[in-house]
Design a protein around this motif. Structure first.
Motif, PDB file in Angstrom:
ATOM      1  N   SER A   1      22.712 -49.680  45.360  1.00  0.00           N
ATOM      2  CA  SER A   1      23.836 -48.835  44.949  1.00  0.00           C
ATOM      3  C   SER A   1      23.433 -47.372  44.849  1.00  0.00           C
ATOM      4  O   SER A   1      24.247 -46.523  44.538  1.00  0.00           O
ATOM      5  CB  SER A   1      24.437 -49.339  43.635  1.00  0.00           C
ATOM      6  OG  SER A   1      23.467 -49.396  42.636  1.00  0.00           O
TER       7      SER A   1
ATOM      8  N   ALA B   1      28.570 -46.655  41.695  1.00  0.00           N
ATOM      9  CA  ALA B   1      28.948 -47.264  42.967  1.00  0.00           C
ATOM     10  C   ALA B   1      30.302 -47.951  42.851  1.00  0.00           C
ATOM     11  O   ALA B   1      31.133 -47.864  43.765  1.00  0.00           O
ATOM     12  CB  ALA B   1      27.879 -48.258  43.411  1.00  0.00           C
ATOM     13  N   GLN B   2      30.558 -48.599  41.708  1.00  0.00           N
ATOM     14  CA  GLN B   2      31.864 -49.258  41.522  1.00  0.00           C
ATOM     15  C   GLN B   2      32.989 -48.227  41.555  1.00  0.00           C
ATOM     16  O   GLN B   2      34.032 -48.444  42.173  1.00  0.00           O
ATOM     17  CB  GLN B   2      31.925 -49.968  40.164  1.00  0.00           C
ATOM     18  CG  GLN B   2      30.913 -51.065  39.951  1.00  0.00           C
ATOM     19  CD  GLN B   2      30.881 -51.526  38.491  1.00  0.00           C
ATOM     20  OE1 GLN B   2      31.677 -51.086  37.676  1.00  0.00           O
ATOM     21  NE2 GLN B   2      29.950 -52.402  38.163  1.00  0.00           N
TER      22      GLN B   2
ATOM     23  N   GLN C   1      31.621 -48.029  55.125  1.00  0.00           N
ATOM     24  CA  GLN C   1      31.402 -49.274  54.383  1.00  0.00           C
ATOM     25  C   GLN C   1      31.490 -49.042  52.892  1.00  0.00           C
ATOM     26  O   GLN C   1      31.105 -47.987  52.407  1.00  0.00           O
ATOM     27  CB  GLN C   1      29.998 -49.797  54.682  1.00  0.00           C
ATOM     28  CG  GLN C   1      29.937 -50.700  55.881  1.00  0.00           C
ATOM     29  CD  GLN C   1      28.524 -51.136  56.152  1.00  0.00           C
ATOM     30  OE1 GLN C   1      27.707 -51.223  55.240  1.00  0.00           O
ATOM     31  NE2 GLN C   1      28.234 -51.374  57.412  1.00  0.00           N
ATOM     32  N   ALA C   2      31.969 -50.069  52.172  1.00  0.00           N
ATOM     33  CA  ALA C   2      31.978 -49.986  50.714  1.00  0.00           C
ATOM     34  C   ALA C   2      30.533 -50.065  50.218  1.00  0.00           C
ATOM     35  O   ALA C   2      29.670 -50.659  50.859  1.00  0.00           O
ATOM     36  CB  ALA C   2      32.805 -51.112  50.129  1.00  0.00           C
ATOM     37  N   LEU C   3      30.268 -49.440  49.087  1.00  0.00           N
ATOM     38  CA  LEU C   3      28.925 -49.472  48.525  1.00  0.00           C
ATOM     39  C   LEU C   3      28.657 -50.842  47.912  1.00  0.00           C
ATOM     40  O   LEU C   3      29.536 -51.426  47.282  1.00  0.00           O
ATOM     41  CB  LEU C   3      28.799 -48.427  47.421  1.00  0.00           C
ATOM     42  CG  LEU C   3      28.781 -46.971  47.856  1.00  0.00           C
ATOM     43  CD1 LEU C   3      28.865 -46.076  46.635  1.00  0.00           C
ATOM     44  CD2 LEU C   3      27.511 -46.686  48.618  1.00  0.00           C
TER      45      LEU C   3
ATOM     46  N   ASN D   1      33.642 -46.866  45.029  1.00  0.00           N
ATOM     47  CA  ASN D   1      34.393 -47.833  45.835  1.00  0.00           C
ATOM     48  C   ASN D   1      35.869 -47.814  45.470  1.00  0.00           C
ATOM     49  O   ASN D   1      36.743 -47.854  46.339  1.00  0.00           O
ATOM     50  CB  ASN D   1      33.827 -49.240  45.649  1.00  0.00           C
ATOM     51  CG  ASN D   1      32.533 -49.440  46.423  1.00  0.00           C
ATOM     52  OD1 ASN D   1      32.256 -48.707  47.355  1.00  0.00           O
ATOM     53  ND2 ASN D   1      31.745 -50.413  46.031  1.00  0.00           N
TER      54      ASN D   1
ATOM     55  N   ARG E   1      37.561 -44.828  46.959  1.00  0.00           N
ATOM     56  CA  ARG E   1      37.806 -45.015  48.403  1.00  0.00           C
ATOM     57  C   ARG E   1      39.029 -45.879  48.657  1.00  0.00           C
ATOM     58  O   ARG E   1      39.858 -45.570  49.512  1.00  0.00           O
ATOM     59  CB  ARG E   1      36.600 -45.694  49.053  1.00  0.00           C
ATOM     60  CG  ARG E   1      35.464 -44.781  49.380  1.00  0.00           C
ATOM     61  CD  ARG E   1      34.333 -45.629  49.885  1.00  0.00           C
ATOM     62  NE  ARG E   1      34.756 -46.393  51.039  1.00  0.00           N
ATOM     63  CZ  ARG E   1      34.347 -46.123  52.269  1.00  0.00           C
ATOM     64  NH1 ARG E   1      33.501 -45.145  52.483  1.00  0.00           N
ATOM     65  NH2 ARG E   1      34.768 -46.844  53.275  1.00  0.00           N
ATOM     66  N   GLU E   2      39.136 -46.976  47.900  1.00  0.00           N
ATOM     67  CA  GLU E   2      40.284 -47.874  48.082  1.00  0.00           C
ATOM     68  C   GLU E   2      41.588 -47.150  47.766  1.00  0.00           C
ATOM     69  O   GLU E   2      42.565 -47.246  48.507  1.00  0.00           O
ATOM     70  CB  GLU E   2      40.170 -49.077  47.143  1.00  0.00           C
ATOM     71  CG  GLU E   2      39.095 -50.077  47.501  1.00  0.00           C
ATOM     72  CD  GLU E   2      38.834 -51.025  46.337  1.00  0.00           C
ATOM     73  OE1 GLU E   2      37.701 -51.532  46.258  1.00  0.00           O
ATOM     74  OE2 GLU E   2      39.732 -51.228  45.488  1.00  0.00           O
TER      75      GLU E   2
END
Lengths: 361, 328
Positions: free
Chosen positions: B257, A211-212, B266-268, A215, A218-219
């Motif tokens: 997660s 998940a990190q 949305q961010a996870l 993210n 995506r950024e």
């Protein structure tokens, strides 16, 4: 601005022109017959139809997810696009320019605009380079002075969440899987590429770390206007991460469309089967029946006609006789599927049902 | 509850060598007859070590174990030599993640199943072969008679995993240990193997421990879930309790997660940080360095499993559980 960035291709065709179009991509691998006994007569030469006529386009700034079972050709497609292996046939057009063809873009410039992140974070890093050296290696090879390349490497390490003073001097084995994959992403960004191919890039990571990294990706995409080709077997992640999804089966694209169309209104029986094979997360509503029987078929000498027909509940005689065409299913021309059921002209409606031992009824 | 088939008490496993690692730190759980326990955790959480300890598969020279394991009336920790051989495969058997490595490439699948049966039971070779065929049919291998004489490399991944299950069931074990049996398979094949395991478990009434990092796979086959972190069980309970009302912040984070229905813009909700180093576990709760609820107490004292309100069998090891403890 450094020489390296100037040579990167700036946006030319505007947002309407696809960043990459792939036409008629094909790769057949010859099957090596075991030659241990020279007096044994060899059969006819056979071929693995790894990628068999793949066409698609990726728009600027979008994420195209690619899904399918093992052996469907998704990784081979990625490698053909990255020109890590040579295609038998087909052409690549990058922002309006033909790649490595007369009057087009040089292969070296193309590769600078496209980078890849692989599944195995350890195997993709040189064990004898520190992380800073690993990231700076490519830019240096392309002519950036050592000092600038190091500075860029340290900035990128910081950007992917690894303190350069702490991690810059470490070797690959001194990092965890999630940290190594961050370094691989940083290395891919060192050329300021426009297209990133993520080949199962988060598959080997633990869920909490995955998940990190998602993210972070995506950024980075928003920050740098990147375009992603996202190959994954995890259909939940593809749904979350992609704008459009392409479903592959035995070397061919069988369906492509917006993520909502694929997950909400799939028009190819294989897509529906693949999606319903995902385990349920609700203990009160567990899966009762497997949507498909048997294993993914062998891409050596695939069946004539529709390649999915042996496993398809809807197969009819016409499916064996004719290979279905890729047909547009919506007015916007964004959703396509390769199935006779969507084709009124195919004669599917009047065709007799096929006897199909492998399909689950 | 009647007497459990398997009972594990205060199990500790330490590996010695270049680095010392505390792989298991006081693991206790019970497994009833005919029950399926899903053991959930990330790499290094101790889930596979737990399974291997149940068969005593660790190299004795480099492993220090303490605690109690009882299967039926057998004290597993005391087993040695011939008795241990009879226990492995006879009473309890294992399905491994990679059937390509678990089978011997030089013998046919049939030979390996027959060998296992003959090693455990006093029956003739023909009877053993008939049983092997029956097992291959039972795990739904098409053309089972022909596949009995196939070498492992001649089978696809899904087929090999079915054959591996047939081998594990050869001596009618009471306890089946499945170590990520579907992780290496395609989704379409994974669901077939999960359904097969569920069906076999129901028919044969075995107890099963199903180890996985995939919550979806665990939900498909398990009655109960235990979540592991840093070599300890941090939460256990019925599948519905753990998945729908998680009490431990780690379980909640893991569920959040696992992308299922997160809106795309949305961010996870990711858990920050990385899994703990088993060579240097913190003195308190192993999850404290990554936990948003952590207090001074968490960093000093290891919390014990305690029952949560609503269901006595739903237990979590947390000083600041997300549900009310039953005896607060």
């Amino acid at each position: 601005m450094s020489a390296l960035e100037q040579s990167a291709v700036a946006d030319r065709g505007g947002p309407a022109q696809p960043l990459l179009s792939v036409k008629g991509l094909q790769k057949h691998f010859p099957v090596r017959e075991s030659g241990a006994l020279p007096w044994v007569k060899k059969g006819p030469a056979r071929k693995v139809h790894a990628v068999d006529g793949v066409d698609f386009a990726v728009a600027k700034g979008e994420t195209l997810g690619i899904v399918g079972e093992s052996g469907c050709g998704k990784s081979t497609t990625a490698r053909l696009i990255a020109r890590l292996i040579d295609a038998d046939q087909g052409s690549l057009v990058f922002d309006g320019e033909g790649v490595a063809e007369f009057g087009g873009m040089a292969l070296k410039d193309y590769r600078r605009n496209l980078q890849m992140v692989f599944q195995d974070s350890f195997a993709s890093l040189n064990p004898r380079l520190t992380m800073e050296e690993a990231i700076a290696f490519g830019p240096r090879a392309h002519g950036l002075p050592a000092r600038e390349a190091s500075a860029r490497a340290r900035a990128l390490l910081a950007r992917v969440g690894l303190a350069p003073e702490q991690f810059g001097g470490r070797y690959a084995h001194e990092l965890s899987g999630g940290q190594r994959q961050r370094v691989n992403i940083a290395r891919a960004l060192a050329f300021e590429p426009r297209l990133l191919i993520l080949d199962e890039a988060v598959a080997a990571l633990d869920k909490s770390v995955q998940a990190q990294v998602l993210n972070l990706l995506r950024e980075l995409k928003e920050e740098r206007g990147l375009t992603y080709l996202f190959i994954s077997h995890d259909l939940h992640v593809v749904r979350y991460f992609s704008d459009r999804v392409m479903v592959m089966y035995l070397g061919q694209v069988v369906e492509i469309g917006a993520v909502e169309a694929i997950y909400g209104a799939a028009r190819h029986p294989y897509t529906s089967a693949l999606l319903s094979a995902v385990p349920s997360m609700d203990p009160a509503n567990r899966t009762q029946r497997s949507p498909l029987a048997g294993d993914p078929p062998n891409p050596i000498d695939p069946p004539a006609g529709c390649r999915f027909r042996d496993r398809c509940v809807h197969a009819r005689a016409v499916c064996a006789e004719q290979a279905p065409r890729m047909l547009p299913l919506d007015a916007g021309g964004r959703h396509f599927a390769r199935c006779h059921m969507n084709d009124l002209a195919s004669g599917y409606a009047s065709s007799a049902p096929a006897a199909n031992p492998e399909a689950v009824q | 509850m009647s007497k459990p088939l398997l009972s594990v008490r205060d199990l500790n496993v330490r590996f010695h060598g270049e680095r010392n690692a505390s792989a298991l730190n006081g693991v206790s759980f019970d497994l009833a007859e005919g029950e399926v326990l899903g053991l959930l955790g990330e790499s290094g959480s101790g889930k596979s070590v737990t399974l291997r300890t149940l068969l005593k598969l660790h190299p004795p020279a480099r492993t220090r174990m303490s605690g109690h394991i009882r299967v039926g009336d057998t004290d597993v920790m005391a087993l040695q030599g011939r008795a241990l051989e009879q226990y492995r495969g006879g009473m309890a058997s294992m399905v491994f993640q990679d059937p390509g490595l678990a089978f011997d490439p030089l013998y046919t699948v049939g030979e390996q199943i027959v060998e296992t049966i003959l090693a455990h039971e006093r029956i003739g070779a023909d009877a053993a072969r008939a049983r092997a065929l029956e097992l291959m049919e039972r795990v739904q291998i098409p053309q089972a008679r022909r596949r009995l004489d196939a070498y492992p490399f001649e089978m696809s991944g899904g087929m090999r995993q079915r054959a591996m299950i047939a081998l594990a069931l050869a001596c009618r074990p009471k306890l089946l240990l499945a170590d990520e049996p579907t992780t290496a398979l395609d989704a379409t094949v994974q669901i077939q193997v999960l359904l097969l395991l569920r069906e076999l478990q129901r028919e044969l009434g075995m107890s099963v421990i199903f180890v996985t990092h995939d919550i979806g796979a665990a939900v498909e086959v398990s009655d109960r879930l235990a979540v592991m972190y840093g070599g300890r069980i941090v939460e256990e309970g019925s599948v519905a309790d753990v998945v729908q009302r998680p009490a431990h912040p780690y379980t909640a984070g893991l569920l959040a997660s696992t992308v299922v229905d997160v809106p795309r813009d949305q961010a996870l909700p990711a858990i920050p940080g990385a899994p703990p180093d088993l060579a240097a576990l913190p003195p308190g709760c192993a999850f404290a360095p990554r936990c948003a609820h952590a207090s001074a107490q968490c960093r000093e004292q290891v919390p014990a499993l305690q029952a949560m309100e609503g269901d006595e069998r739903h237990r979590a090891a947390c000083w600041h559980a997300l549900l009310q403890p039953a005896h607060a």
